[in-house]
Scaffold this motif. Structure first.
Motif, short mmCIF file in Angstrom:
data_model
loop_
_atom_site.label_atom_id
_atom_site.label_comp_id
_atom_site.label_asym_id
_atom_site.label_seq_id
_atom_site.Cartn_x
_atom_site.Cartn_y
_atom_site.Cartn_z
N ASP B 51 0.85 -1.19 0.00
CA ASP B 51 0.00 0.00 0.00
C ASP B 51 0.89 1.24 0.00
O ASP B 51 1.79 1.36 0.84
CB ASP B 51 -0.88 0.03 1.26
CG ASP B 51 -1.87 -1.11 1.27
OD1 ASP B 51 -2.83 -1.05 0.49
OD2 ASP B 51 -1.67 -2.07 2.05
N GLU B 52 0.62 2.17 -0.92
CA GLU B 52 1.46 3.35 -1.06
C GLU B 52 1.65 4.10 0.27
O GLU B 52 2.74 4.55 0.60
CB GLU B 52 0.85 4.28 -2.13
CG GLU B 52 1.62 5.57 -2.37
CD GLU B 52 3.06 5.35 -2.86
OE1 GLU B 52 3.34 4.30 -3.46
OE2 GLU B 52 3.90 6.24 -2.60
N GLU B 53 0.58 4.22 1.03
CA GLU B 53 0.64 4.97 2.29
C GLU B 53 1.45 4.25 3.37
O GLU B 53 1.72 4.80 4.43
CB GLU B 53 -0.77 5.24 2.81
CG GLU B 53 -1.58 6.20 1.95
CD GLU B 53 -0.96 7.57 1.89
OE1 GLU B 53 -0.84 8.20 2.94
OE2 GLU B 53 -0.57 8.01 0.79
N TRP B 54 1.78 2.99 3.13
CA TRP B 54 2.49 2.20 4.13
C TRP B 54 3.73 1.55 3.55
O TRP B 54 4.24 0.57 4.10
CB TRP B 54 1.55 1.12 4.70
CG TRP B 54 0.45 1.69 5.52
CD1 TRP B 54 -0.74 2.18 5.06
CD2 TRP B 54 0.44 1.86 6.95
NE1 TRP B 54 -1.49 2.64 6.11
CE2 TRP B 54 -0.80 2.46 7.28
CE3 TRP B 54 1.34 1.56 7.97
CZ2 TRP B 54 -1.15 2.77 8.59
CZ3 TRP B 54 0.99 1.87 9.28
CH2 TRP B 54 -0.24 2.47 9.59
N ARG B 55 4.23 2.09 2.46
CA ARG B 55 5.28 1.35 1.74
C ARG B 55 6.57 1.19 2.53
O ARG B 55 7.34 0.27 2.31
CB ARG B 55 5.56 1.96 0.37
CG ARG B 55 5.91 3.43 0.40
CD ARG B 55 5.98 3.95 -1.02
NE ARG B 55 7.19 3.45 -1.68
CZ ARG B 55 8.02 4.22 -2.35
NH1 ARG B 55 7.78 5.51 -2.46
NH2 ARG B 55 9.09 3.72 -2.92
N SER B 325 20.28 1.18 13.60
CA SER B 325 19.57 0.75 12.39
C SER B 325 18.14 1.24 12.38
O SER B 325 17.25 0.57 11.86
CB SER B 325 19.62 -0.77 12.20
OG SER B 325 20.20 -1.39 13.29
N ALA B 326 17.90 2.39 12.96
CA ALA B 326 16.54 2.94 13.00
C ALA B 326 16.13 3.44 11.61
O ALA B 326 16.96 3.69 10.75
CB ALA B 326 16.48 4.08 14.01
N HIS B 327 14.83 3.53 11.46
CA HIS B 327 14.26 3.93 10.16
C HIS B 327 13.17 4.97 10.40
O HIS B 327 12.19 4.69 11.08
CB HIS B 327 13.68 2.67 9.49
CG HIS B 327 13.16 2.92 8.10
ND1 HIS B 327 12.57 1.94 7.34
CD2 HIS B 327 13.13 4.04 7.34
CE1 HIS B 327 12.20 2.45 6.17
NE2 HIS B 327 12.53 3.72 6.15
N ALA B 328 13.38 6.15 9.88
CA ALA B 328 12.38 7.21 10.02
C ALA B 328 11.75 7.50 8.67
O ALA B 328 12.42 7.45 7.63
CB ALA B 328 13.03 8.48 10.57
N VAL B 329 10.47 7.79 8.71
CA VAL B 329 9.73 8.06 7.48
C VAL B 329 8.94 9.36 7.68
O VAL B 329 8.34 9.57 8.73
CB VAL B 329 8.73 6.91 7.17
CG1 VAL B 329 7.95 7.21 5.88
CG2 VAL B 329 9.44 5.58 7.09
#
Lengths: 262, 438
Positions: B51-55, B325-329
């Motif tokens: 899903d685009e909003e959750w890619r 290894s954090a990931h921010a969006v």
């Protein structure tokens, strides 16, 4: 001031350094003793700012030859922060702005870091506030500079005063002032140089890196060195700076004169 | 209510299993709202990275975890929650695992503020139905949002703030939501209404006494009346194994102002959707955000600013700091509708990567359908500046201390915008701690 029982603070022999593989310093020799003020003059590109940054340990410059002893220790064994703790201070030509960190927080952090390294007491924020305000009077700085971000929105002159304020707080053995006069109007120049003069004493030493003679009207050097092509090509007394002011840099290194005994 | 509709979705089933049956309300519209939401929740699937909003946000760890409704909340003493208290906030509502705790709270009636309602939704909804009905469920759309649908399906309790016409509340309202139970699922629902000409500061504060996995699925709706002002501070400091899903929907009336600072520090996986509609002329919003994460955390912020009417202003600064290894969006949409002439909008996304293994995805999105507008946006992703590091080291700071200070400074720009001094100070200390590496 040259005096009898001075100690050697800095001993530079055949120093060579490069940036991006291009050699800028091509064999610098210099001896600085306690109590002395040395001016290093030269045109843009002569290597004088590179020399200042190499002494402070900027990682963009690779030392490719020669040696530097600071109070007998190999300077290149020390990281930039270790050099600062050992007593080397560089007043930046272009001090960095750090929005989000208040100047007082930064100054106290630097001060306390050095205090604890020297086995002395750290100051809490209130004690430091009193201490730093005293030092700021020396540089005629408005106390509201403490509450602003480090150098954030400071004018050129305000940044230079903030550099000398740090020198006042950190009490280095060797202060290297990189083009501290650039961008200063005549009033700011008087205030900044007056501050430097008050900080100079028989136990420390100062290297002034400058393009122009005008700062030397206020801070009297014991030695004037001319840098050209990455080397010191001429050394004289304060009168050499006046010669440079009237005759320019072109003649230096063309005629040969015996260097003054250092 | 029937939950058989969701049988096709095992995750939802586990979430819904054992959920206590909610008593029907005497309010027909309220029952209808829940029933609609149940209906949609049953049809919607858990979003995937397709899903685009959750890619960028993979929810599969959520599926592997089982959650139950919170049991009767442990009796917390004031001493247990005192370190979360905010000195300036004379009004406080405390929820523990989603349940209102009157003995820990200081609702508005105890302060004798005439006409001001600050209490829990469940106790006040019947008496104030007339004021609530036009807003509750009207802004947080759930037709295509599973988590908002679930929250609405379980709609039961949360904070209710109604500021009467022309009243200025001089103390911040502190809504403190504490998670204590492992594997608990809570669905707090908050509604903040500022009537015309009123002014209030509200702190929505998610904290934890629990380092195990749990899920908070929160929805907040905010209605800012004509000429009213709301300052909304949202702090998410959930436990490091928690899942936090937050939806906030804001509607601005004529010449109103909405000021928001959101800070995301906690949770294993967090997602915050902030949807603001500038729904009348002269409305203005300033939306600032900070995500500061490390280890294996993921923090996803999706914001949407909808310029639905002419002559509105929006400002947004969002910052992410990702270590380890954090990931921010960040996904920030600004929409300018066809008749929203004279829109003035500026958006900036600034991001700091502290580790080669960390990751930041940022996507500012500008959709302009009007022709007389002033809109700017920009995004940067960078590392700490080597000249700045050298400057600090040349003053004796260790490499680590220099890095910490610069990281702190980057985050402090957002924290500084919080209008509550003691909270600002505490968060600055938190940021200082979190950015302190040895």
């Amino acid at each position: 001031m040259i005096h009898q029982d001075s100690k050697t603070i800095l001993e530079v022999s055949g120093l060579r350094a490069a940036v991006d593989g291009v050699e800028i310093l091509k064999g610098v020799d210099l001896i600085v003793k306690s109590g002395e003020v040395h001016a290093i003059m030269g045109t843009n590109g002569s290597g004088k700012s590179t020399f200042a940054k190499v002494l402070a340990g900027h990682s963009a410059y690779q030392v490719t030859g020669g040696s530097v002893l600071f109070e007998g220790r190999n300077l290149f064994d020390l990281e930039p922060e270790e050099r600062a703790r050992a007593g080397v201070f560089l007043a930046f030509q272009y001090p960095i702005e750090i929005p989000g960190v208040s100047n007082s927080h930064f100054l106290r952090l630097a001060y306390n870091t050095l205090q604890s390294q020297r086995g002395k007491d750290e100051l809490d924020p209130l004690e430091f506030e009193d201490f730093v305000r005293e030092k700021m009077r020396l540089l005629e700085m408005n106390p509201n500079f403490l509450d602003r971000g480090v150098n954030e929105g400071f004018s050129g002159g305000e940044k230079k005063r903030n550099e000398i304020l740090q020198m006042a707080l950190l009490e280095p053995r060797l202060a290297i002032l990189d083009e501290t006069d650039s961008g200063l109007d005549i009033d700011a120049l008087r205030i900044v140089t007056n501050g430097v003069n008050k900080l100079a004493n028989k136990d420390n030493a100062i290297i002034l890196v400058t393009h122009y003679q005008r700062m030397l009207n206020y801070i009297e050097p014991d030695y004037v060195h001319v840098m050209r092509g990455g080397r010191i090509v001429k050394t004289g007394g304060k009168e050499l700076a006046l010669d440079l002011e009237t005759r320019g840099y072109d003649w230096v290194g063309v005629e040969r004169r015996a260097p003054a005994s250092a | 209510m029937s939950m058989s509709l969701v049988n096709s979705n095992s995750y939802l089933e586990s979430l819904l299993q054992g959920q206590p049956r909610l008593q029907p309300s005497p309010l027909a519209w309220f029952n209808q709202l829940r029933a609609n939401a149940v209906d949609h929740a049953g049809r919607l699937k858990l979003p995937t990275t397709r899903d685009e909003e959750w890619r960028f946000t993979d929810l599969s760890p959520l599926v592997r975890q089982s959650f139950q409704p919170a049991r009767t909340a442990a009796a917390l003493q004031s001493a247990d929650v005192e370190h979360f208290s905010v000195a300036e906030a004379a009004i406080r509502l405390v929820f523990v695992d989603g349940k209102y705790m009157p003995e820990l709270s200081t609702p508005a009636e105890r302060l004798g503020n005439r006409g001001l309602i600050v209490t829990n939704l469940a106790s006040a909804i019947t008496a104030n139905a007339e004021a609530i009905e036009p807003h509750l469920g009207q802004y947080a759309r759930f037709e295509d949002n599973l988590f908002a649908a679930l929250n609405t399906a379980f709609l039961h309790d949360g904070a209710l703030v109604i500021v009467p016409r022309d009243a200025a509340i001089d103390t911040p309202v502190h809504v403190l939501l504490i998670a204590t139970q492992p594997e608990a699922a809570s669905h707090p629902r908050c509604l903040f209404i500022a009537e015309a000409g009123s002014e209030v500061t509200i702190l929505e504060d998610y904290v934890s006494l629990n380092e195990a996995a749990y899920i908070t699925n929160a929805v907040t709706e905010i209605a800012v009346g004509d000429n009213a002002r709301i300052s909304h501070i949202r702090v998410q400091r959930d436990g490091i194994e928690a899942f936090h899903i937050g939806n906030c929907a804001v509607s601005l009336a004529h010449a109103s102002r909405y000021r928001s600072v959101s800070v995301a520090l906690g949770a294993r996986i967090s997602r915050y959707d902030l949807n603001t509609v500038l729904d009348a002329e002269g409305a203005e919003c300033v939306i600032d955000g900070l995500a500061l994460i490390h280890d294996h955390q993921l923090a996803d912020t999706h914001s949407s600013i909808d310029h639905a009417k002419p002559n509105c202003t929006s400002r947004q600064l969002h910052k992410c700091i990702a270590d380890d290894s954090a990931h921010a969006v960040f996904n920030g949409k600004v929409m300018v509708r066809p008749d929203a002439q004279n829109t003035d909008s500026a958006q900036s996304s600034r991001n700091l990567l502290l580790n080669a293994k960390a990751r930041i995805d940022t996507k500012p999105q500008l959709e302009i359908f009007a022709n007389d507008v002033k809109c700017t946006h920009g995004a940067t992703v960078g590392q700490l500046d080597s000249e700045e590091l050298f400057y600090l080291k040349s003053r004796g700071l260790s490499g680590v201390a220099a890095r910490n200070l610069l990281t702190y400074a980057f985050g402090a720009e957002i924290i500084d915008r919080i209008p509550i001094a003691s909270l600002k100070y505490r968060l600055e200390q938190t940021v200082l701690e979190q950015t302190k590496k040895n």
